[in-house]
Design an enzyme around this catalytic site. Structure first.
Site, short mmCIF file in Angstrom:
data_model
loop_
_atom_site.label_atom_id
_atom_site.label_comp_id
_atom_site.label_asym_id
_atom_site.label_seq_id
_atom_site.Cartn_x
_atom_site.Cartn_y
_atom_site.Cartn_z
CG ASN A 190 -0.36 0.00 2.51
OD1 ASN A 190 0.79 -0.42 2.66
ND2 ASN A 190 -1.08 0.45 3.51
NE ARG A 198 6.70 4.09 8.84
CZ ARG A 198 5.38 4.24 8.82
NH1 ARG A 198 4.84 5.44 8.74
NH2 ARG A 198 4.58 3.20 8.87
N PRO A 214 10.20 -6.84 -0.83
CG PRO A 214 10.39 -6.12 -3.05
CD PRO A 214 11.10 -6.93 -1.99
CB ALA A 215 4.19 -6.11 -1.26
CB SER A 270 -2.27 -8.67 7.96
OG SER A 270 -1.58 -9.90 7.93
CB THR A 271 -2.69 -8.38 13.32
OG1 THR A 271 -2.71 -6.95 13.48
CG2 THR A 271 -2.49 -9.03 14.67
CD GLU A 291 2.54 0.25 10.60
OE1 GLU A 291 1.40 -0.09 11.00
OE2 GLU A 291 2.79 0.66 9.48
NE ARG A 319 -1.97 8.87 3.40
CZ ARG A 319 -1.22 8.43 4.41
NH1 ARG A 319 -1.78 8.07 5.56
NH2 ARG A 319 0.08 8.35 4.30
CB CYS A 325 -2.02 0.62 8.98
SG CYS A 325 -1.16 -0.58 8.03
CD GLU A 498 8.24 1.15 10.87
OE1 GLU A 498 7.44 1.67 10.07
OE2 GLU A 498 8.78 0.04 10.67
C1 SIN Z 1 0.45 2.29 6.56
O1 SIN Z 1 -0.64 2.23 6.06
O2 SIN Z 1 0.98 1.28 7.03
C2 SIN Z 1 1.26 3.55 6.64
C3 SIN Z 1 0.46 4.77 6.58
C4 SIN Z 1 1.26 6.00 6.86
O3 SIN Z 1 2.48 5.95 7.05
O4 SIN Z 1 0.64 7.05 6.92
#
Ligand code: SIN
Length: 520
Positions: A190, A198, A214-215, A270-271, A291, A319, A325, A498
């Site tokens: 995403n 980050r 990467p994904a 995801s968790t 995260e 957004r 997340c 982060e």
């Molecule tokens: C995320 O969706 O994991 C990151 C969103 C953000 O950094 O604002």
């Protein structure tokens, strides 16, 4: 395109493509060019990047444009062997990277930032084509992504240890901060660029080296970052990228989470996946930075400034088409302001949201990442409707993975959409009467990443801000992310922070040195 589809209706891109393919078998090539990624794009790389070299794998996997389903590139499908090579290369490079002065590392990170800034348009196009987000948002992501390299290039020079007053006259107590070592960086689709920098900005600043996985859906942004890292002069083996398909992900993930040379696993996603990675990392007692998922409450109290609240709701919900997340997932609106808020929000959705291909000027809502993502939203909508919710806007899945931005009223806490993260453009509104009731609903979750509160009552703001069980709180503000502030959650939303001055901590060990035998 507008001639074919003047209203630029939500699904016009894929539907038109499909229709034209059926009617005129000779046309697709021309249509495809309409939305094609320039294959000679200077930053388009399709091989893995290990030890400063571009490496092929035994096979390739396709990267698709989620808006059209068209293949935009074929990328080397790295497996466990390439992942192991990358870990070994990172371990070797760590021995010299950690010896560089903080200033040297800082200068290289800054150069990388400058290069990202100089190439922002090309990087943004890659993001739009591989993850679907509108170009304007992709440009914002590039700026956001680069800002972590800039921030950590500055933080690199501020990794201070401590000299602590000793209880013994013949001893000094030193607390030294040292890099932990090889860092496995596993990132989501995403934010194909920003979630890498980050983590990597912090890791490299600390003196660690990295292997990035990467994904599966979005490897191109990661590989473009590798190209720029090389141009910036980041030494071989410090930044490695092993792209791979969905099929190879488990075996590559296993290497990155279990190899004894890896010191930390840093993951955004995801968790459920985070728990799997944590279990794997536990065997060799690695550090972990996680995260994970969120389920953000967005609380609007009677005293809120309604214009500000509607603006915040639009920004926070839509957004990246609701795929972040920190996107608001549950809208709790107090009875006195409820009807006006819902009406004004509906008008804003009509006026401001426009679906289409991300590269089309004016598009604000791209597709969801794939049809499974769209199906999940549909399921939440039909579950809510079957339990008495009213669809005020949208509600339908369109062609491909496009989903209408959807506003639901009369939502109750037994509905699926109030129990699990949506990751899509669904805005469910729950009516409440008291502050206690709102807080009870907001905190009734096993995750706690972001929460939002709209009120003009200062005492209420303090009470709610302290009571919200989340790692991030927005007061009268719907867009919060910035490198200066910490990002991370409580409960099952993750471990560590982060960004901010705390973002580097996960990549550092504190070594206690007792310097004894001193003559007083
Ligand atoms: C995320 O969706 O994991 C990151 C969103 C953000 O950094 O604002």
């Amino acid at each position: 395109m507008s001639r074919l589809c003047p209203s630029m209706s939500p699904v016009c891109v894929p539907r038109t493509l499909r229709l034209l393919r059926q009617l005129f078998p000779g046309l697709p090539a021309a249509m495809q060019r309409l939305y094609s990624l320039d294959v000679s794009a200077p930053l388009l790389r399709t091989q893995g990047y290990v030890d400063g070299r571009w490496v092929s794998a035994a096979s390739v996997f396709p990267v698709l444009d989620p808006a059209t389903g068209q293949e935009i590139a074929r990328v080397s499908d790295c497996g466990p062997a390439e992942a192991k090579q990358a870990v070994d290369a990172a371990f070797k490079a760590f021995q010299s990277w950690k010896q560089r002065s903080a200033k040297e590392r800082s200068v290289l990170l800054r150069r990388w930032f400058d290069l990202m800034t100089n190439h922002k348009e090309e990087l943004a196009r890659l993001i739009t084509f591989e993850c679907g987000k509108p170009l304007q948002e992709s440009l914002s992501e590039v700026a956001y992504s680069a800002s972590f390299l800039e921030w950590f290039s500055e933080e690199a020079r501020r990794v201070y240890g401590d000299i602590v007053p000793s209880p013994n006259k013949d001893r000094k107590i030193l607390l030294l901060k040292q890099p932990v070592g090889v860092s496995s960086i596993i990132t989501p689709w995403n934010f194909p660029s920003a979630m890498i920098t980050r983590k990597v900005g912090a890791a490299l600043a600390a003196g660690c080296t990295v292997v990035v996985k990467p994904a599966e859906d979005t490897p191109l942004s990661a590989l473009a970052l590798a190209e720029l890292a090389e141009q910036a002069g980041i030494p071989a083996g410090v930044f490695n990228v092993v792209p791979c398909s969905r099929e190879k992900t488990p075996s590559v993930g296993e290497v990155l989470c279990t190899d004894p040379l890896v010191a930390i696993v840093s993951f955004t996603g995801s968790t459920a996946t985070g728990k799997v990675l944590l279990r794997m990392a536990a065997d060799t007692v690695k550090k972990a930075s996680m995260e994970l998922g969120g389920h953000a409450p967005f609380i609007v109290f009677d005293s809120a400034d309604i214009d500000v609240a509607v603006r915040g709701a639009m920004a926070s919900k839509f957004r990246n088409s609701g795929q972040t997340c920190v996107c608001s997932n549950r809208f709790l609106v107090q009875s006195g302001i409820h009807d006006r808020f819902v009406e004004q929000l509906g008008r804003a959705m009509d006026a401001e949201l426009r679906l289409g291909h991300g590269s089309e000027p004016g598009t604000t809502q791209g597709p969801l990442i794939n049809s499974r993502a769209a199906e999940k939203v549909v399921q939440q909508v039909s579950d809510a409707v079957s339990r008495g919710a009213k669809v005020l806007k949208g509600g339908k899945r369109l062609d491909g993975s496009f989903m209408e931005p959807t506003l639901l009223a009369d939502v109750t806490t037994d509905m699926l959409c109030t129990k699990e993260e949506t990751f899509g453009p669904l805005l469910p509104v729950i009516r409440f009467n008291t502050e206690e009731e709102a807080l009870a609903i907001a905190n009734a979750s096993n995750v706690g990443l972001a929460g939002y509160c709209y009120s003009q009552d200062v005492s209420q703001i303090w009470r709610v801000m302290e009571a919200l069980e989340t790692g991030i709180v927005g007061i009268n503000e719907g867009l919060l992310s910035t490198p200066e502030a910490s990002f991370g959650g409580v409960k099952e939303s993750g471990l560590g922070r982060e960004g901010s001055k705390y973002g580097i901590d996960d990549y550092l060990d504190v070594k206690y040195v007792c310097f004894g035998g001193l003559k007083p």
